[in-house]
Design an enzyme around this catalytic site. Structure first.
Site, PDB file in Angstrom:
ATOM      1  N   GLY A 136     -11.494  29.213 -77.870  1.00 51.41           N
ATOM      2  CA  GLY A 136     -10.775  28.984 -79.107  1.00 51.41           C
ATOM      3  C   GLY A 136      -9.264  29.092 -78.913  1.00 51.41           C
ATOM      4  O   GLY A 136      -8.779  29.458 -77.835  1.00 51.41           O
ATOM      5  N   ASP A 137      -8.517  28.757 -79.959  1.00 54.83           N
ATOM      6  CA  ASP A 137      -7.049  28.844 -79.939  1.00 54.83           C
ATOM      7  C   ASP A 137      -6.429  27.900 -78.910  1.00 54.83           C
ATOM      8  O   ASP A 137      -5.327  28.144 -78.421  1.00 54.83           O
ATOM      9  CB  ASP A 137      -6.578  30.289 -79.667  1.00 54.83           C
ATOM     10  CG  ASP A 137      -7.248  31.307 -80.569  1.00 54.83           C
ATOM     11  OD1 ASP A 137      -7.200  31.112 -81.790  1.00 54.83           O
ATOM     12  OD2 ASP A 137      -7.835  32.272 -80.051  1.00 54.83           O
ATOM     13  N   HIS A 186      -5.991  27.266 -87.785  1.00 56.69           N
ATOM     14  CA  HIS A 186      -5.170  26.192 -87.225  1.00 56.69           C
ATOM     15  C   HIS A 186      -3.818  26.206 -87.925  1.00 56.69           C
ATOM     16  O   HIS A 186      -3.748  26.392 -89.139  1.00 56.69           O
ATOM     17  CB  HIS A 186      -5.817  24.816 -87.447  1.00 56.69           C
ATOM     18  CG  HIS A 186      -7.178  24.685 -86.859  1.00 56.69           C
ATOM     19  ND1 HIS A 186      -7.451  24.979 -85.545  1.00 56.69           N
ATOM     20  CD2 HIS A 186      -8.357  24.295 -87.397  1.00 56.69           C
ATOM     21  CE1 HIS A 186      -8.733  24.762 -85.301  1.00 56.69           C
ATOM     22  NE2 HIS A 186      -9.312  24.362 -86.412  1.00 56.69           N
ATOM     23  N   THR A 217      -6.682  36.512 -87.230  1.00 54.55           N
ATOM     24  CA  THR A 217      -6.812  37.952 -87.001  1.00 54.55           C
ATOM     25  C   THR A 217      -5.482  38.675 -86.881  1.00 54.55           C
ATOM     26  O   THR A 217      -5.421  39.889 -87.078  1.00 54.55           O
ATOM     27  CB  THR A 217      -7.601  38.210 -85.712  1.00 54.55           C
ATOM     28  OG1 THR A 217      -6.844  37.678 -84.604  1.00 54.55           O
ATOM     29  CG2 THR A 217      -8.969  37.541 -85.760  1.00 54.55           C
ATOM     30  N   ARG A 256      -4.229  39.401 -84.242  1.00 59.97           N
ATOM     31  CA  ARG A 256      -4.331  40.215 -83.031  1.00 59.97           C
ATOM     32  C   ARG A 256      -3.720  39.473 -81.848  1.00 59.97           C
ATOM     33  O   ARG A 256      -3.794  38.240 -81.773  1.00 59.97           O
ATOM     34  CB  ARG A 256      -5.804  40.520 -82.709  1.00 59.97           C
ATOM     35  CG  ARG A 256      -6.465  41.454 -83.707  1.00 59.97           C
ATOM     36  CD  ARG A 256      -7.925  41.695 -83.338  1.00 59.97           C
ATOM     37  NE  ARG A 256      -8.741  40.504 -83.564  1.00 59.97           N
ATOM     38  CZ  ARG A 256     -10.063  40.464 -83.429  1.00 59.97           C
ATOM     39  NH1 ARG A 256     -10.718  41.547 -83.070  1.00 59.97           N
ATOM     40  NH2 ARG A 256     -10.731  39.356 -83.651  1.00 59.97           N
TER      41      ARG A 256
END
Length: 429
Positions: free
Chosen positions: A29-30, A58, A316, A318
């Site tokens: 992801g990301d 996104h 998140t 994070r």
């Protein structure tokens, strides 16, 4: 064919279905799927989400406006695009409306008549989100680092056949109410600390039934007719291959199929209509939350990647763990998805590195592995075999053609394609 042997042009158009383009995350992801989708969406009639929920994140920048999208498909930034949220997606209604308002306040054109949700999509209730957090707490140091958005518990309700769909909410409300009360009681019996005002929730969803109605339709039929009529359709995968419930680093995964099969089951489209499958690959590896990460950099190089790449989760908030590109996992990702091409993102983050490493094989119990072990505990133990390639020590940030890249940057991309088993064209972007 007509009686005289000549084809009818109008009928022929109906018999020439379009091919659906799918964009998938090839890592954890990301990778920048939203930006790739945004690049492609300008030529599309329809952009779809097929799985996941508002655990996806996104960021799309248009004319200086930055839109944070979690449940909405990235195609919403294009006025001519219709956006579809498919049956495989789970949706939290309060946050759906909150996301619409937040982005419309930033200048996004009104979404009424441009966004449609499948009547078969399951609802993420607020108590699902609370339970998500409680379950993570109960696991202690064995938590898997979920986004606590209620996605897992909602898919769990779906799998146990106690879930509630938008069709239920928009049907006979007394039937919805009975299902809702039964589902909530079930969770309250499982979690003594779960405290929900049931009457207030029932009242709230009666109001949501009216508010959500204009957005809900039979998206399966809509897409079937759109394909038959030659519409250009793009599917935006959420999460990524290594987070897939079946093929990812289980149990450190999401709760849906975010590989190419999820596009079919999450939208109700047959595999025969899928054409291009683009795997989005970050030029290095990142991961949010817990789970095995063989090429993770625990030193200053990892911090440089984190800082230069602004590696902070959209959902998140994070910091993302960072490491070298892992071709073992990338090759495995391609085995499952059959990418017709890869889109490599964030290449410029590597501009200052004198040399780069790519993980090409694992060693475990004196065996050389070219595919990852299925067990997360074993993946934790592998030793990575790397190749070292030269960096390019020049700025690529504004380069828009492959031919204009430094030679070593070209070689890096070609190496990624070769190791992943994907060979695509290099169009300008």
């Amino acid at each position: 064919m007509s009686a005289n042997g000549h084809s009818n042009p109008k009928k022929l158009k109906k018999e020439m279905p379009s091919k659906v383009t799918v964009v998938l995350g090839a890592q954890w992801g990301d990778e920048g799927k939203g930006k790739v989708v945004d690049m492609l969406a300008g030529e599309m009639d329809i952009v779809c989400r097929c799985q996941g929920g508002n655990n996806a994140g996104h960021t799309v920048v248009v004319e200086g406006n930055e839109y944070d999208l979690h449940i909405l498909p990235s195609g919403v930034v294009h006025k001519k695009c219709v956006s579809i949220i498919g049956n495989g997606v789970v949706i939290n209604l309060p946050q759906f409306f909150e996301e619409i308002k937040k982005n419309e306040d930033k200048g996004l054109a009104s979404l009424e008549g441009r966004v449609f949700i499948s009547d078969r999509a399951h609802i993420v209730f607020d108590f699902h989100q609370t339970v998500d957090g409680l379950q993570e707490l109960e696991k202690g140091n064995k938590s898997i680092g979920t986004t606590k958005k209620g996605i897992g518990p909602t898919y769990s309700s779906k799998a146990s056949r106690s879930g509630i769909r938008l069709a239920d909410l928009l049907g006979d409300f007394s039937v919805f109410e009975e299902k809702f009360r039964n589902l909530l009681r079930s969770y309250m019996n499982q979690h003594s600390s779960l405290n929900v005002d049931m009457e207030q929730e029932v009242k709230k969803y009666k109001e949501y039934a009216s508010a959500i109605a204009p957005f809900v339709t039979d998206t399966v039929t809509f897409l079937h007719e759109s394909i038959a009529n030659g519409k250009k359709i793009l599917v935006e995968g959420a999460n990524a291959a290594l987070l897939d419930i079946d093929f990812g680093t289980y149990p450190y995964v999401t709760s849906s199929n975010c590989t190419v099969g999820g596009a079919c089951t999450g939208l109700g489209i047959p595999p025969t209509v899928i054409g291009e499958i683009y795997g989005v690959v970050k030029a290095y590896s990142t991961r949010v939350g817990d789970g095995p990460f063989p090429t993770e950099l625990m030193d200053g190089l990892g911090e440089i990647l984190q800082t230069r790449g602004h590696e902070i989760g959209v959902t998140t908030k994070r910091k993302r763990r960072c490491g070298w590109l892992d071709a073992v996992l990338l090759r495995y990702s391609n085995m499952i998805n059959g990418y017709t091409a890869v889109a490599v993102t964030k290449l410029d983050i590597l501009d200052t590195f004198a040399e780069l490493k790519i993980g090409v094989a694992y060693r475990l119990n004196n065996k050389r592995l070219l595919t990852p072990p299925s067990c997360a505990s074993e993946l934790h133990k592998v030793e990575v075999e790397y190749i070292t390639v030269p960096g390019w020590n020049s700025c690529t940030e504004k380069v828009r053609k492959f031919s204009d890249l430094p030679e070593n940057a070209k070689k890096y991309i070609s190496t990624i394609e070769e190791l992943a088993g994907v060979k695509g064209e290099h169009p300008p972007f």
